[in-house]
Design a protein around this motif. Structure first.
Motif, short mmCIF file in Angstrom:
data_model
loop_
_atom_site.label_atom_id
_atom_site.label_comp_id
_atom_site.label_asym_id
_atom_site.label_seq_id
_atom_site.Cartn_x
_atom_site.Cartn_y
_atom_site.Cartn_z
N THR A 44 0.85 -1.19 0.00
CA THR A 44 0.00 0.00 0.00
C THR A 44 0.89 1.25 0.00
N GLN A 45 0.30 2.39 -0.31
CA GLN A 45 1.09 3.62 -0.37
C GLN A 45 1.68 3.96 0.99
N LYS A 46 0.89 3.81 2.05
CA LYS A 46 1.39 4.11 3.39
C LYS A 46 2.42 3.08 3.82
N GLY A 47 2.18 1.81 3.48
CA GLY A 47 3.14 0.76 3.84
C GLY A 47 4.47 0.96 3.14
N LEU A 48 4.42 1.33 1.85
CA LEU A 48 5.65 1.58 1.11
C LEU A 48 6.39 2.79 1.68
N LEU A 151 5.57 8.77 -6.03
CA LEU A 151 6.14 8.55 -7.37
C LEU A 151 5.93 7.12 -7.84
N TYR A 152 6.17 6.16 -6.94
CA TYR A 152 6.02 4.76 -7.34
C TYR A 152 4.59 4.45 -7.76
N PHE A 153 3.62 4.91 -6.97
CA PHE A 153 2.23 4.60 -7.30
C PHE A 153 1.75 5.39 -8.52
N SER A 154 2.37 6.51 -8.80
CA SER A 154 2.06 7.22 -10.05
C SER A 154 2.52 6.41 -11.24
N ILE A 155 3.71 5.82 -11.13
CA ILE A 155 4.23 4.98 -12.22
C ILE A 155 3.34 3.75 -12.40
N MET A 164 1.52 -1.63 -21.46
CA MET A 164 2.95 -1.77 -21.68
C MET A 164 3.77 -1.07 -20.59
N TYR A 165 3.17 -0.08 -19.92
CA TYR A 165 3.90 0.70 -18.93
C TYR A 165 3.96 -0.06 -17.61
N GLN A 166 4.88 -1.00 -17.52
CA GLN A 166 5.05 -1.82 -16.31
C GLN A 166 6.40 -1.50 -15.67
N THR A 167 6.39 -1.23 -14.38
CA THR A 167 7.63 -0.95 -13.64
C THR A 167 7.59 -1.72 -12.33
N SER A 168 8.65 -2.45 -12.04
CA SER A 168 8.68 -3.23 -10.81
C SER A 168 9.16 -2.37 -9.65
N LEU A 169 8.89 -2.83 -8.45
CA LEU A 169 9.34 -2.11 -7.26
C LEU A 169 10.86 -2.11 -7.18
N ASP A 170 11.50 -3.21 -7.63
CA ASP A 170 12.96 -3.26 -7.62
C ASP A 170 13.56 -2.18 -8.51
#
Length: 395
Positions: A44-48, A151-155, A164-170
């Motif tokens: 989740t956004q708060k957890g991240l 930023l991560y959750f926006s991506i 096609m717009y896939q981005t991993s947490l790593d």
């Protein structure tokens, strides 16, 4: 017995089948959903944000993070010790069959337990004070973690625009940690955090921007900006809804009669919704009626976004934090054809972003090559007539 592909088969009642999917929110039919248990491990956004805060502290204030870990271990150990003392005393009391006051051994154990419990409680109080002090210092770096999570959750949400717009947490974590290495150093923690936030935001923008189609680049920057402003509590989710929908939910027959012949019904519905939903524009209809000729000239101008807003220009200037967004709302509601240009103006004038987020940028083969690693392939999506062969061979 169960039937599998029209074949009757034996099965063990203890058999369990686990499926792991990388797909967010996998969709099952109602029949299958009733037979399964779906566990969502998506961050989740708060957890991240909490995870990223730990990484920031671990890099910027390693001793502080180690101190927090030590304090937490001590708290756990002392809490466990206290529970063991209580359990031991309870066992003594329940197993004793005589007069409790005449049992010298039990009295001795009770006195020892009391002293030990007081000691453990004192340690727990000291640990709690230390944890509060550490937490206060950690909070200085929270803005960097908050921005990283946004930023991560926006991506991630850009995958709803194009699969096609896939981005991993790593992938993102590499950017996140790299931004701390490249951000300017500073003695004050607040200045250092500000430098990290600026560097991280721009690095993420450039990294993501080069993987987007041209038509989606402005969408991504707007998404980031809106999420940043909402996270900072300068905007509400309802403000974003108003920007996206305007007066689409209203019906021309159920609102106040339109007093202006030069205005379309769609624009009038947008204005009615804006005056109802935004406290800043609560008197918009009255102001337009009282100053109709000026508003008409502004509405019919070829570049209304470049002109002063009648009756509201000074008020917008006083709203330094949300003034650019309020102006964007008005232009979107009255001149939707100028919305894209006004979005760029909004980004330029929003202090969290700036002109660099709307100016054209070009990623050269050399810059792409500098960011490459052997384990990750680079895929070029070529437009008609484009050929990067010479540039690649030159490398």
């Amino acid at each position: 017995l169960i039937s599998v592909s029209d074949k009757v088969m034996d099965y063990d009642p203890n058999f369990r089948l686990y499926f792991i999917s990388r797909l967010p929110n996998p969709s099952f039919s109602p029949e299958l959903q009733a037979k399964t248990t779906l566990i969502d491990f998506t961050v989740t956004q708060k957890g991240l944000e909490e995870q990223l805060l730990g990484k920031v502290i671990g890099k910027e204030q390693k001793a502080l993070e180690e101190q927090l870990t030590q304090v937490l271990e001590e708290v756990n150990a002392n809490t466990k010790s206290l529970m063991q003392l209580d359990a031991s005393l309870l066992e003594r009391l329940t197993s004793n069959s005589g007069d409790l006051l005449e049992d010298d051994q039990l009295v001795s154990v009770l006195a020892g337990t009391k002293a030990k419990a007081a000691e453990v409680n004192a340690k727990l109080v000291a640990a709690d004070e230390a944890r509060s002090s550490i937490a206060e210092k950690r909070e200085q770096f929270r803005p960097a973690a908050t921005r990283g999570s946004v930023l991560y959750f926006s991506i991630v949400e850009m995958s709803l625009v194009n699969v096609m717009y896939q981005t991993s947490l790593d992938q993102f974590l590499e950017l996140f940690m790299g931004s701390m290495d490249k951000a300017d150093k500073a003695t004050l923690a607040s200045k250092r955090v500000s430098n990290i936030v600026e560097t991280m935001t721009y690095m993420t923008y450039r990294y993501t921007n080069r993987g987007l189609y041209e038509s989606d680049k402005l969408t991504f920057v707007m998404l980031v900006t809106m999420k940043v402003l909402i996270a900072a509590e300068r905007l509400r989710s309802s403000d974003l809804t108003l920007f996206l929908r305007g007066g689409a939910a209203l019906d021309i027959t159920s609102v106040r009669r339109k007093p202006f012949q030069w205005m379309s019904n769609e624009v009038w519905l947008n204005i009615m919704q804006l005056s109802q939903s935004s406290e800043f524009y609560a008197n918009l209809v009255h102001d337009m009626t009282a100053n109709e000729s000026t508003w008409k000239r502004w509405y019919e101008n070829n570049e209304p976004e470049q002109m002063a807003i009648p009756d509201y220009e000074e008020k917008l200037s006083d709203q330094s934090d949300v003034g650019p967004f309020l102006k964007l709302l008005l232009v979107r509601c009255m001149r939707v054809d100028r919305s894209i240009l006004m979005c760029k103006e909004f980004l330029r004038n929003t202090k969290e972003m700036g002109p660099e987020y709307v100016e054209p940028v070009t990623d050269t083969i050399e810059s792409v090559y500098d960011g490459m690693v052997p384990e990750v392939p680079v895929i070029f999506l070529l437009s008609r007539g484009a050929d990067p062969t010479d540039s690649i061979e030159t490398l």
